[in-house]
Design an enzyme around this catalytic site. Structure first.
Site, PDB file in Angstrom:
ATOM      1  CD  GLU A 292      -2.642  -1.565   0.088  1.00 19.74           C
ATOM      2  OE1 GLU A 292      -2.972  -0.629  -0.670  1.00 19.74           O
ATOM      3  OE2 GLU A 292      -2.935  -2.746  -0.152  1.00 19.74           O
ATOM      4  CB  CYS A 326      -1.337   7.018   2.956  1.00 19.42           C
ATOM      5  SG  CYS A 326      -2.448   6.128   4.024  1.00 19.42           S
TER       6      CYS A 326
HETATM    7  P1  NAD Z   1       9.148   5.123   2.908  1.00 24.35           P
HETATM    8  O1  NAD Z   1       8.845   4.480   1.603  1.00 24.35           O
HETATM    9  O2  NAD Z   1      10.225   6.115   2.964  1.00 24.35           O
HETATM   10  O3  NAD Z   1       9.512   4.001   3.978  1.00 24.35           O
HETATM   11  C1  NAD Z   1       8.672   2.896   4.209  1.00 24.35           C
HETATM   12  C2  NAD Z   1       9.515   1.742   4.700  1.00 24.35           C
HETATM   13  O4  NAD Z   1      10.343   1.298   3.632  1.00 24.35           O
HETATM   14  C3  NAD Z   1      10.459   2.123   5.843  1.00 24.35           C
HETATM   15  O5  NAD Z   1      10.551   1.055   6.758  1.00 24.35           O
HETATM   16  C4  NAD Z   1      11.770   2.324   5.115  1.00 24.35           C
HETATM   17  O6  NAD Z   1      12.905   2.146   5.937  1.00 24.35           O
HETATM   18  C5  NAD Z   1      11.666   1.229   4.088  1.00 24.35           C
HETATM   19  N1  NAD Z   1      12.596   1.351   2.974  1.00 24.35           N
HETATM   20  C6  NAD Z   1      13.146   2.455   2.440  1.00 24.35           C
HETATM   21  N2  NAD Z   1      13.977   2.117   1.426  1.00 24.35           N
HETATM   22  C7  NAD Z   1      13.925   0.766   1.331  1.00 24.35           C
HETATM   23  C8  NAD Z   1      14.550  -0.190   0.490  1.00 24.35           C
HETATM   24  N3  NAD Z   1      15.402   0.158  -0.469  1.00 24.35           N
HETATM   25  N4  NAD Z   1      14.254  -1.498   0.675  1.00 24.35           N
HETATM   26  C9  NAD Z   1      13.384  -1.884   1.646  1.00 24.35           C
HETATM   27  N5  NAD Z   1      12.774  -1.025   2.468  1.00 24.35           N
HETATM   28  C10 NAD Z   1      13.032   0.279   2.303  1.00 24.35           C
HETATM   29  O7  NAD Z   1       7.760   5.721   3.456  1.00 24.35           O
HETATM   30  P2  NAD Z   1       7.490   6.535   4.787  1.00 24.35           P
HETATM   31  O8  NAD Z   1       8.102   7.883   4.651  1.00 24.35           O
HETATM   32  O9  NAD Z   1       7.800   5.729   5.989  1.00 24.35           O
HETATM   33  O10 NAD Z   1       5.904   6.655   4.716  1.00 24.35           O
HETATM   34  C11 NAD Z   1       5.273   7.590   3.896  1.00 24.35           C
HETATM   35  C12 NAD Z   1       4.776   6.966   2.617  1.00 24.35           C
HETATM   36  O11 NAD Z   1       3.958   5.849   2.930  1.00 24.35           O
HETATM   37  C13 NAD Z   1       3.900   7.910   1.823  1.00 24.35           C
HETATM   38  O12 NAD Z   1       4.193   7.779   0.461  1.00 24.35           O
HETATM   39  C14 NAD Z   1       2.481   7.407   2.134  1.00 24.35           C
HETATM   40  O13 NAD Z   1       1.538   7.730   1.155  1.00 24.35           O
HETATM   41  C15 NAD Z   1       2.717   5.941   2.254  1.00 24.35           C
HETATM   42  N6  NAD Z   1       1.688   5.296   3.046  1.00 24.35           N
HETATM   43  C16 NAD Z   1       0.709   4.618   2.396  1.00 24.35           C
HETATM   44  C17 NAD Z   1      -0.311   4.001   3.094  1.00 24.35           C
HETATM   45  C18 NAD Z   1      -1.399   3.254   2.380  1.00 24.35           C
HETATM   46  O14 NAD Z   1      -2.152   2.540   3.035  1.00 24.35           O
HETATM   47  N7  NAD Z   1      -1.517   3.385   1.070  1.00 24.35           N
HETATM   48  C19 NAD Z   1      -0.325   4.074   4.494  1.00 24.35           C
HETATM   49  C20 NAD Z   1       0.701   4.760   5.137  1.00 24.35           C
HETATM   50  C21 NAD Z   1       1.700   5.367   4.404  1.00 24.35           C
END
Ligand code: NAD
Length: 529
Positions: A292, A326
């Site tokens: 998501e 989000c």
């Molecule tokens: P992010 O993508 O920066 O991080 C999410 C997770 O991914 C973290 O644990 C991060 O450490 C990890 N990550 C980063 N690079 C990675 C890699 N190369 N390999 C594996 N894992 C990696 O997102 P964020 O800043 O924590 O959250 C915000 C984002 O999440 C926004 O885009 C928001 O829209 C989205 N979000 C979506 C929903 C939904 O239900 N659609 C819900 C909450 C947040």
């Protein structure tokens, strides 16, 4: 156990109000004080054992960024490999106990979260994610409890779904967990999502590696300790905060990867998907990819809109939790006649929002999560300020001297494809585009074609035909579509959540659809003749 259980009934957790003289308020304040006056040393937990590394990350308060209340050990390649081994070792025992026994651990966790752990979960979320009392309560208490309870209910429904049999033949379906381990990767913004990502697959009999986001390790660890207290056996969920790139490259190259349960940005999910594609020949099974991701959520106001509801929908939808949901509203298409009526009220209400320390009960917005997010959001604001196509009507001010504070900002643009109408900002910034009252249908099509995302959106109108038209034209624009209410605030069991297009695989967190992804059915036909 020789028994067939009654239905596990689901009810949403009531939201507590934290009134001045209430017990819940006193408990939460005491917990906040305790956490602020102590220092938490957070280990990696693999196979139930605490592991400490010298590579550390810090747990800071976004609204008071010099204040550090803990640090966590970062897992590297060796720890990740060990976590894979422990998850695989724990698997056969975990998947073979009766499902009721597995589920009872998570039901117990829900009870603990509802009672003695509520203040801890909320205090951790308020302090390290800068959530207000209200925003913490609906996330780290209510939604977290709902996810745990609802998934138990959903799993029972799935297991009860059995095929028909015919004369001389008995058919049945066994709902096996996936073969291998699941990789859960959680975002910073919701403690409940962080809890759900590892626990949903685990409940279905999978073992899991859980990498929490670096900015919310403190609350994720609190969730982990809650699950341990509820009786989660060793190795079922392995807690590995650390460098995302190192951890994920080690995980994704394991032949035993059976699924990814991800919530976060679209780009990271794309990268994970691409790596899985590149490694496909190495896997024993096709990994399930559940993600998501981002959004560019819209609000459309038809000329018939109830003005008051619209203003409330825009303010709450765009600015609660600093626009870091989000589902936050971040682009609005408003008919000119409606705008003339609401403009002053909307700007006043945005300017009146209290942006401050979340420990003050009347604070509406805390700080954004970190310096990087602050800088990104500020860049968008400055881009709008410099542009001849935009005007900043409210906010536009920011200050990171003590915390990463940004005022709720409203941008007006005459270009429907303006950068801030198209890109996810993930901060308290709402961009408004005005349309001629006669151009409603055209505006719906414009909204549909403007963003690569498809997460949430709202239509405000009192004209039923206008609502129906929006519902049709915007069929693929939002996985969660709202009528006359803000596009945020989905409740587990009531509005299962997720979007399509580049907003994710739309497997609806908090639903049977999501739980189905963590099982691999085996159908058994037995000849009785
Ligand atoms: P992010 O993508 O920066 O991080 C999410 C997770 O991914 C973290 O644990 C991060 O450490 C990890 N990550 C980063 N690079 C990675 C890699 N190369 N390999 C594996 N894992 C990696 O997102 P964020 O800043 O924590 O959250 C915000 C984002 O999440 C926004 O885009 C928001 O829209 C989205 N979000 C979506 C929903 C939904 O239900 N659609 C819900 C909450 C947040």
């Amino acid at each position: 156990m020789n028994s067939i259980l009654k239905e596990i009934k689901f009810k949403n957790e009531p939201i507590l109000k934290y009134l001045a003289s209430s017990n819940e308020r006193a408990e939460l304040e005491a917990e906040i004080t305790k956490m602020k006056n102590s220092f938490l040393d957070i280990p990696i937990i693999i196979g139930g054992k605490e592991i400490r590394t010298s590579d550390k990350g810090q747990c800071r308060l976004p609204h008071d960024h010099n204040k550090i209340i803990g640090e966590y050990c970062k897992a590297g390649k060796e720890e990740t490999k060990l976590a894979i081994k422990e998850a695989l070792d724990a698997k056969s025992k975990w998947e073979s106990i009766p499902w009721e026994s597995r589920v009872s651990i998570f039901l117990k966790a829900a009870e603990l979260a509802s009672g003695p752990w509520r203040a801890k979960l909320n205090a951790a979320t308020m302090l390290t994610q800068s959530k207000t009392y209200k925003q913490a309560e609906i996330d780290s208490a209510c939604e977290l409890i709902d996810f745990l309870n609802f998934n138990a209910h959903a799993l029972q429904q799935i297991y009860s779904d059995q095929p028909i049999s015919s004369k001389g033949v008995w058919n049945r379906t066994e709902y096996r967990p996936l073969e291998g381990f699941v990789f859960a990767v959680s975002p910073f913004n919701f403690t409940s999502i962080a809890a759900n990502l590892p626990s949903a697959p685990a409940m279905a009999g999978n073992t899991v590696l859980w990498k929490p986001a670096s900015n919310s390790v403190y609350s994720a660890y609190t969730v982990y300790k809650l699950l341990q207290e509820a009786g989660l056996p060793e190795g079922v969920i392995n807690f590995i905060p650390g460098n995302a790139g190192v951890i994920s490259s080690t995980v994704l190259s394991s032949e035993y990867l059976s699924g990814i349960h991800f919530t976060g940005s679209t780009q990271v999910f794309c990268d994970l998907w691409a790596s899985v594609g590149n490694n496909l020949a190495n896997y024993r099974t096709f990994p399930r990819l559940v993600g998501e991701t981002g959004g560019k959520n819209f609000v459309i106001a038809h000329p018939s809109t109830d003005r008051k509801s619209l203003v409330k929908g825009l303010i709450d939808g765009a600015f609660e939790y600093q626009g870091q949901k989000c589902s936050a509203a971040s682009r609005a298409y408003i008919s000119k006649s409606v705008w003339d009526d609401i403009k002053d009220d909307l700007i006043k209400k945005a300017n009146d929002i209290k942006v401050d320390n979340i420990e003050e009960i009347d604070t509406f917005m805390g700080a954004v999560i970190d310096k990087k997010a602050f800088n990104t959001i500020v860049e968008y604001i400055e881009y709008a300020r410099e542009s001849a196509e935009a005007e900043i009507l409210a906010g536009g001010e920011y200050d990171d001297s003590q915390g990463y504070f940004i005022k709720p900002t409203i941008i007006l643009t005459d270009n429907p494809k303006f950068k801030t109408m198209e890109e996810e900002i993930f901060g308290p910034v709402l961009t408004v585009y005005l349309y001629e009252d006669g151009k409603y249908s055209e505006t719906l099509r414009l909204c549909d074609s403007t963003s690569k995302y498809g997460l949430t959106g709202s239509i405000f109108s009192t004209d039923r035909y206008a609502i129906e038209e929006a519902q049709k034209v915007l069929t693929h624009s939002a996985g969660n579509f709202y009528i006359n209410v803000r596009p945020t605030g989905a409740v587990v069991g009531q509005q299962p959540f997720g979007g399509s297009r580049l907003s994710g695989t739309n497997d609806k967190a908090g639903s049977k659809i999501n739980m189905m992804r963590w099982i691999s059915p085996r159908v058994i036909k037995e000849n009785l003749l």
